[in-house]
Enzyme design. Structure first.
Site, PDB file in Angstrom:
ATOM      1  N   TYR A  74      38.964  40.803  29.067  1.00 39.19           N
ATOM      2  CA  TYR A  74      38.768  41.589  30.292  1.00 39.19           C
ATOM      3  C   TYR A  74      37.296  42.015  30.424  1.00 39.19           C
ATOM      4  O   TYR A  74      36.669  41.832  31.472  1.00 39.19           O
ATOM      5  CB  TYR A  74      39.699  42.808  30.278  1.00 39.19           C
ATOM      6  CG  TYR A  74      39.556  43.688  31.489  1.00 39.19           C
ATOM      7  CD1 TYR A  74      39.683  43.163  32.773  1.00 39.19           C
ATOM      8  CD2 TYR A  74      39.281  45.050  31.360  1.00 39.19           C
ATOM      9  CE1 TYR A  74      39.542  43.975  33.893  1.00 39.19           C
ATOM     10  CE2 TYR A  74      39.153  45.866  32.475  1.00 39.19           C
ATOM     11  CZ  TYR A  74      39.275  45.323  33.746  1.00 39.19           C
ATOM     12  OH  TYR A  74      39.133  46.118  34.848  1.00 39.19           O
TER      13      TYR A  74
ATOM     14  N   SER B  45      33.832  46.635  36.486  1.00 35.78           N
ATOM     15  CA  SER B  45      34.388  47.750  35.719  1.00 35.78           C
ATOM     16  C   SER B  45      33.327  48.292  34.770  1.00 35.78           C
ATOM     17  O   SER B  45      32.389  47.577  34.400  1.00 35.78           O
ATOM     18  CB  SER B  45      35.581  47.235  34.913  1.00 35.78           C
ATOM     19  OG  SER B  45      35.914  48.138  33.885  1.00 35.78           O
TER      20      SER B  45
HETATM   21  N1  NAP Z   1      42.195  50.993  38.557  1.00 33.18           N
HETATM   22  C1  NAP Z   1      41.177  51.155  37.720  1.00 33.18           C
HETATM   23  O1  NAP Z   1      41.052  52.180  37.028  1.00 33.18           O
HETATM   24  C2  NAP Z   1      40.111  50.101  37.615  1.00 33.18           C
HETATM   25  C3  NAP Z   1      39.029  50.341  36.771  1.00 33.18           C
HETATM   26  C4  NAP Z   1      38.022  49.385  36.688  1.00 33.18           C
HETATM   27  C5  NAP Z   1      38.095  48.220  37.431  1.00 33.18           C
HETATM   28  N2  NAP Z   1      39.172  48.014  38.241  1.00 33.18           N
HETATM   29  C6  NAP Z   1      39.214  46.735  38.976  1.00 33.18           C
HETATM   30  O2  NAP Z   1      39.647  46.951  40.310  1.00 33.18           O
HETATM   31  C7  NAP Z   1      40.420  45.844  40.756  1.00 33.18           C
HETATM   32  C8  NAP Z   1      41.755  46.318  41.296  1.00 33.18           C
HETATM   33  O3  NAP Z   1      42.430  47.063  40.297  1.00 33.18           O
HETATM   34  P1  NAP Z   1      43.735  47.935  40.615  1.00 33.18           P
HETATM   35  O4  NAP Z   1      43.862  48.910  39.500  1.00 33.18           O
HETATM   36  O5  NAP Z   1      43.717  48.401  42.009  1.00 33.18           O
HETATM   37  O6  NAP Z   1      44.887  46.821  40.443  1.00 33.18           O
HETATM   38  P2  NAP Z   1      46.452  46.962  40.731  1.00 33.18           P
HETATM   39  O7  NAP Z   1      46.813  48.323  41.160  1.00 33.18           O
HETATM   40  O8  NAP Z   1      47.121  46.410  39.511  1.00 33.18           O
HETATM   41  O9  NAP Z   1      46.641  45.963  41.967  1.00 33.18           O
HETATM   42  C9  NAP Z   1      46.416  44.625  41.777  1.00 33.18           C
HETATM   43  C10 NAP Z   1      46.655  43.843  43.056  1.00 33.18           C
HETATM   44  O10 NAP Z   1      46.540  42.463  42.698  1.00 33.18           O
HETATM   45  C11 NAP Z   1      47.764  41.792  43.001  1.00 33.18           C
HETATM   46  N3  NAP Z   1      48.086  40.773  42.001  1.00 33.18           N
HETATM   47  C12 NAP Z   1      48.313  40.944  40.683  1.00 33.18           C
HETATM   48  N4  NAP Z   1      48.572  39.761  40.107  1.00 33.18           N
HETATM   49  C13 NAP Z   1      48.494  38.829  41.084  1.00 33.18           C
HETATM   50  C14 NAP Z   1      48.648  37.419  41.112  1.00 33.18           C
HETATM   51  N5  NAP Z   1      48.970  36.717  40.024  1.00 33.18           N
HETATM   52  N6  NAP Z   1      48.486  36.764  42.295  1.00 33.18           N
HETATM   53  C15 NAP Z   1      48.200  37.458  43.433  1.00 33.18           C
HETATM   54  N7  NAP Z   1      48.052  38.808  43.465  1.00 33.18           N
HETATM   55  C16 NAP Z   1      48.200  39.469  42.307  1.00 33.18           C
HETATM   56  C17 NAP Z   1      48.813  42.881  42.981  1.00 33.18           C
HETATM   57  O11 NAP Z   1      49.932  42.390  43.692  1.00 33.18           O
HETATM   58  P3  NAP Z   1      51.431  42.947  43.402  1.00 33.18           P
HETATM   59  O12 NAP Z   1      51.511  44.156  44.293  1.00 33.18           O
HETATM   60  O13 NAP Z   1      52.293  41.820  43.820  1.00 33.18           O
HETATM   61  O14 NAP Z   1      51.503  43.273  41.958  1.00 33.18           O
HETATM   62  C18 NAP Z   1      48.052  44.032  43.628  1.00 33.18           C
HETATM   63  O15 NAP Z   1      47.989  43.861  45.015  1.00 33.18           O
HETATM   64  C19 NAP Z   1      40.533  44.896  39.567  1.00 33.18           C
HETATM   65  O16 NAP Z   1      39.572  43.885  39.685  1.00 33.18           O
HETATM   66  C20 NAP Z   1      40.226  45.773  38.368  1.00 33.18           C
HETATM   67  O17 NAP Z   1      39.670  45.052  37.300  1.00 33.18           O
HETATM   68  C21 NAP Z   1      40.179  48.914  38.344  1.00 33.18           C
END
Ligand code: NAP
Length: 329
Positions: free
Chosen positions: A213, A200
């Site tokens: 984080y 990130s």
């Molecule tokens: N989105 C952004 O703007 C952004 C920015 C910077 C970095 N990132 C990084 O990108 C990555 C993905 O982010 P995202 O925004 O796509 O996340 P997200 O939409 O919150 O999706 C998270 C995924 O992880 C699963 N998950 C959450 N808790 C879990 C647990 N305890 N055990 C197993 N699975 C679990 C969720 O499953 P459920 O469907 O069951 O909840 C979902 O499939 C992360 O590493 C984040 O730090 C994202």
């Protein structure tokens, strides 16, 4: 001005101009001219042991694949022809994603890996990976996607306002799970292999109220580099790339796609387009990369001042959203 001080100034100016020219050239090269080498990971298995024909092809394991960026990677890799192992904690959500993938890409095989990553269990991970090894799957890609700051709510808080369990959860999901899974899977992966780790902006430009984080994402990036160098030094053909990610529309980060926020599919596609570029960390979407490059040029004091203001405004926005959610319940 004496001629010697003018020479020193000219040399200094040339050095700075060369530095910026090099950075602009490598930016343009990466985003315009670089061609992805993702197809090299589609090679068939060396010694196929799985039963059906499509199962012999290369597999990609994606963590947190039921939503957001993980789901974006599942679609992009499936459209490239990879078999997909979808990891998540909800069997129902994963089964729905699996059905959608099979309908859209009938030529690929899929498997589910259902495991709650918190609390993170090394023995459960090892057991699952042992099963994969027994089935003889040709696993070539691991996407360590699971993680986030909003996995505890509210995400923005003083360190001392998090419970010990919340701190542990953030560390397990962002650091523990990807590290233990990679440790278990690397000996089973067939080369050439690829490991992608989601990072990130906050790893490079940390703001306040996000300490755990930001720290864990910095771990992901420095770990990617260290692991990539280690594997190369050991003569292994494993490409490791840390992805520096800005705002992406996802389940955990809803919001309209726009100037600075891309869709999860766009992020995944941009990342796969950068495979083979030779860098250990990369901001895959060009607009994120441009923002990062500009922000990192700011003097430290100005950067710190703006990070406090920007994060405070995000924290207030987050607080209002949570209050509205509570009222709507
Ligand atoms: N989105 C952004 O703007 C952004 C920015 C910077 C970095 N990132 C990084 O990108 C990555 C993905 O982010 P995202 O925004 O796509 O996340 P997200 O939409 O919150 O999706 C998270 C995924 O992880 C699963 N998950 C959450 N808790 C879990 C647990 N305890 N055990 C197993 N699975 C679990 C969720 O499953 P459920 O469907 O069951 O909840 C979902 O499939 C992360 O590493 C984040 O730090 C994202």
């Amino acid at each position: 001005m004496s001629s010697s001080s003018s020479n020193v100034l000219t040399a200094f100016g040339t050095l700075i101009a060369t530095y910026y020219a090099y950075n602009i050239f490598s930016f343009l090269y990466l985003f315009i001219f670089h061609r992805s080498t993702i197809s090299r990971y589609l090679q068939p298995a060396i010694a196929p042991a799985a039963s059906s024909t499509s199962e012999h092809r290369s597999w990609a394991l994606i963590t947190g694949a039921s939503d957001g960026i993980g789901l974006g990677f599942a679609h992009e890799l499936a459209s490239d022809g990879f078999n997909i192992i979808l990891h998540g904690r909800s069997p129902t959500k994963l089964a729905a994603v699996e059905a959608a993938l099979k309908a859209q890409y009938p030529h690929i095989s899929t498997r589910l890996f259902v495991l709650d990553a918190y609390p993170c269990s090394a023995s459960a991970i090892d057991d699952y990976v042992r099963g994969l090894a027994k089935d003889g799957l040709c696993i070539r890609i691991l996407v360590n996607n699971i993680g986030g700051g909003a996995l505890v709510s509210p995400a923005f808080r003083q360190l001392t306002h998090f419970t010990a369990a919340e701190v542990q959860k953030l560390i397990d999901l962002n650091v523990g799970f990807p590290t233990l899974l990679t440790r278990a899977l690397l000996p089973v992966m067939q080369e050439p292999a690829l490991v992608l780790n989601l990072g990130s902006f906050v790893a490079r430009i940390p703001g306040p109220w996000l300490t755990v984080y930001a720290g864990s994402k910095a771990f992901n990036m420095s770990w990617s580099r260290s692991l990539g160098l280690e594997l190369r030094a050991e003569g292994r053909d494993v490409e490791v790339m840390g992805l520096v990610v800005g705002e992406v529309q996802s389940a955990g980060h809803p919001g309209p796609v726009g100037l600075v926020m891309c869709s999860s599919r766009t992020l995944a596609k941009s990342a796969l387009d950068k495979i083979g570029c030779g860098r250990h960390t990369v901001a895959p979407w060009w607009r994120h990369a441009a923002i990062l490059a500009l922000v990192e040029c700011l003097p430290d004091a100005l950067l710190n001042w703006s990070m406090v203001r920007a994060t405070r405004s995000l924290m207030e926005k987050d607080k209002k959203l949570l209050e509205a959610d509570k009222r709507n319940l």
